[in-house]
Motif scaffolding. Structure first.
Motif, PDB file in Angstrom:
ATOM      1  N   LEU A 183       0.896  -1.285  -0.048  1.00  0.00           N
ATOM      2  CA  LEU A 183      -0.059  -0.060   0.005  1.00  0.00           C
ATOM      3  C   LEU A 183       1.006   1.426  -0.038  1.00  0.00           C
ATOM      4  O   LEU A 183       0.829   2.101  -0.539  1.00  0.00           O
ATOM      5  CB  LEU A 183      -1.135   0.034   1.138  1.00  0.00           C
ATOM      6  CG  LEU A 183      -2.152  -0.744   1.244  1.00  0.00           C
ATOM      7  CD1 LEU A 183      -2.513  -1.166   2.549  1.00  0.00           C
ATOM      8  CD2 LEU A 183      -3.197  -0.861   0.070  1.00  0.00           C
ATOM      9  N   PHE A 184       2.070   1.179   0.825  1.00  0.00           N
ATOM     10  CA  PHE A 184       2.700   2.357   0.741  1.00  0.00           C
ATOM     11  C   PHE A 184       3.438   2.594  -0.523  1.00  0.00           C
ATOM     12  O   PHE A 184       3.609   3.708  -1.174  1.00  0.00           O
ATOM     13  CB  PHE A 184       4.008   2.129   1.729  1.00  0.00           C
ATOM     14  CG  PHE A 184       5.021   3.116   2.273  1.00  0.00           C
ATOM     15  CD1 PHE A 184       4.456   4.245   3.095  1.00  0.00           C
ATOM     16  CD2 PHE A 184       6.103   3.368   1.740  1.00  0.00           C
ATOM     17  CE1 PHE A 184       5.029   5.494   3.379  1.00  0.00           C
ATOM     18  CE2 PHE A 184       6.824   4.373   2.389  1.00  0.00           C
ATOM     19  CZ  PHE A 184       6.510   5.414   2.902  1.00  0.00           C
ATOM     20  N   GLY A 185       3.793   1.297  -1.164  1.00  0.00           N
ATOM     21  CA  GLY A 185       4.318   1.797  -2.609  1.00  0.00           C
ATOM     22  C   GLY A 185       3.295   2.296  -3.587  1.00  0.00           C
ATOM     23  O   GLY A 185       3.680   3.284  -4.472  1.00  0.00           O
ATOM     24  N   ALA A 186       2.370   1.804  -3.420  1.00  0.00           N
ATOM     25  CA  ALA A 186       1.107   2.312  -4.321  1.00  0.00           C
ATOM     26  C   ALA A 186       0.822   3.836  -4.033  1.00  0.00           C
ATOM     27  O   ALA A 186       0.442   4.834  -5.090  1.00  0.00           O
ATOM     28  CB  ALA A 186      -0.164   1.547  -4.386  1.00  0.00           C
ATOM     29  N   SER A 187       0.960   4.243  -2.931  1.00  0.00           N
ATOM     30  CA  SER A 187       0.752   5.589  -2.489  1.00  0.00           C
ATOM     31  C   SER A 187       1.835   6.502  -3.005  1.00  0.00           C
ATOM     32  O   SER A 187       1.496   7.676  -3.829  1.00  0.00           O
ATOM     33  CB  SER A 187       0.716   5.861  -1.066  1.00  0.00           C
ATOM     34  OG  SER A 187      -0.204   5.161  -0.529  1.00  0.00           O
ATOM     35  N   LEU A 188       3.130   6.163  -2.969  1.00  0.00           N
ATOM     36  CA  LEU A 188       4.091   6.759  -3.699  1.00  0.00           C
ATOM     37  C   LEU A 188       4.135   6.820  -5.131  1.00  0.00           C
ATOM     38  O   LEU A 188       4.642   7.683  -5.880  1.00  0.00           O
ATOM     39  CB  LEU A 188       5.546   6.191  -3.191  1.00  0.00           C
ATOM     40  CG  LEU A 188       5.803   6.474  -1.565  1.00  0.00           C
ATOM     41  CD1 LEU A 188       7.140   5.520  -1.014  1.00  0.00           C
ATOM     42  CD2 LEU A 188       5.959   8.127  -1.423  1.00  0.00           C
ATOM     43  N   ALA A 189       3.577   5.626  -5.706  1.00  0.00           N
ATOM     44  CA  ALA A 189       3.758   5.699  -7.216  1.00  0.00           C
ATOM     45  C   ALA A 189       2.628   6.497  -7.782  1.00  0.00           C
ATOM     46  O   ALA A 189       2.432   6.865  -8.890  1.00  0.00           O
ATOM     47  CB  ALA A 189       3.256   4.324  -7.489  1.00  0.00           C
TER      48      ALA A 189
END
Length: 277
Positions: A183-189
């Motif tokens: 989820l953290f990666g999706a947010s930064l993407a």
């Protein structure tokens, strides 16, 4: 499973994932701010056992196109959902399930297109309204701490901004680390300009909620630090056929925090909707 694309009224490409039996009841999953269609984790596959699941990437998120403007127009969000339903030839009986900001998007759809294609609506950790002074649009303490860092183009500032959410999206379980990182990666993407643009809206869908003629289920954690439980209660109390299931001590991402309970409650709601139809 299949990845497909529909085109919204303004031409924006909206990517979505499908799964489950083609003749089963449609269940349309709409993720929240700065997430993507992968956020649903194991519940996508669980629901695909007996629903026709359609998980959408909102405009500006995931694999969908990210136009330079138009994020402040409710008609665009409504048209995105309508385009996906049309692409899948879904004309009746659908369950719409929105998480967090996804609740605003499905409310935008209902305001513009009504409930002709809809059997019921699920709001999870969601709000239907947004904007300063708008009822049912409170912002939780984690989001307040995260802003404005999460709008920054600076990687360091953005990472620090998102850290304010802690384990809000997953719950505190020691097994939630991989989900939290995903989820953290999706947010930064999600492009920073999109993250910011979504908050420059003021939308009051209260009259739409009051006019809903289909059942509404609100699933909300009592300890949600992103979207306060008061926002969920507002939806349940405003919709004529609304009811709330408040999870004591739970936070923002109920479908990750307790996927078995989440699946059970959504399935029971679907069965109740079928009885009422």
């Amino acid at each position: 499973m299949a990845i497909r694309e529909a085109h919204s009224a303004d031409g924006t490409g909206i990517v979505y994932r499908t799964g489950g039996p083609a003749q089963a009841q449609p269940l349309v999953l709409v993720h929240g701010w700065s997430a993507d269609l992968r956020c649903w984790g194991r519940v996508f596959d669980d629901f695909a056992a007996d629903f026709r699941v359609v998980a959408v990437d909102l405009r500006g998120h995931g694999y969908s196109e990210a136009p330079a403007a138009g994020y402040d127009d409710s008609k665009n969000w409504a048209a995105d959902i309508a385009a996906v339903l049309a692409a899948e030839s879904i004309e009746s009986g659908a369950l719409l399930l929105g998480w967090s900001y996804g609740g605003i998007v499905i409310s935008d759809y209902l305001a513009e297109y009504g409930t002709g294609a809809v059997a019921g609506v699920v709001y999870t950790g969601a709000m239907a309204n947004i904007g300063r002074g708008v009822p049912g649009a409170e912002v939780g303490e984690s989001m307040q701490r995260a802003i404005p860092g999460v709008f920054e183009e600076s990687p360091g500032r953005a990472v620090r901004g998102f850290s304010a959410f802690g384990n809000a999206n997953t719950g505190p379980g020691v097994d939630k680390g991989p989900d939290a990182q995903r989820l953290f990666g999706a947010s930064l993407a999600t492009p920073p300009f999109v993250r910011k643009a979504l908050f420059y809206r003021s939308v009051d869908n209260t009259e739409t909620l009051r006019a809903l003629d289909v059942p509404v289920l609100v699933l909300h954690g009592s300890a949600d630090p992103v979207v306060p439980v008061a926002d969920g209660r507002y939806i349940a109390e405003t919709a004529p056929l609304g009811r709330a299931s408040i999870w004591e001590g739970a936070q923002h991402g109920l479908f990750i925090e307790d996927p078995a309970r989440f699946s059970t409650e959504v399935r029971k709601f679907a069965a109740d909707c079928a009885e009422k139809s």
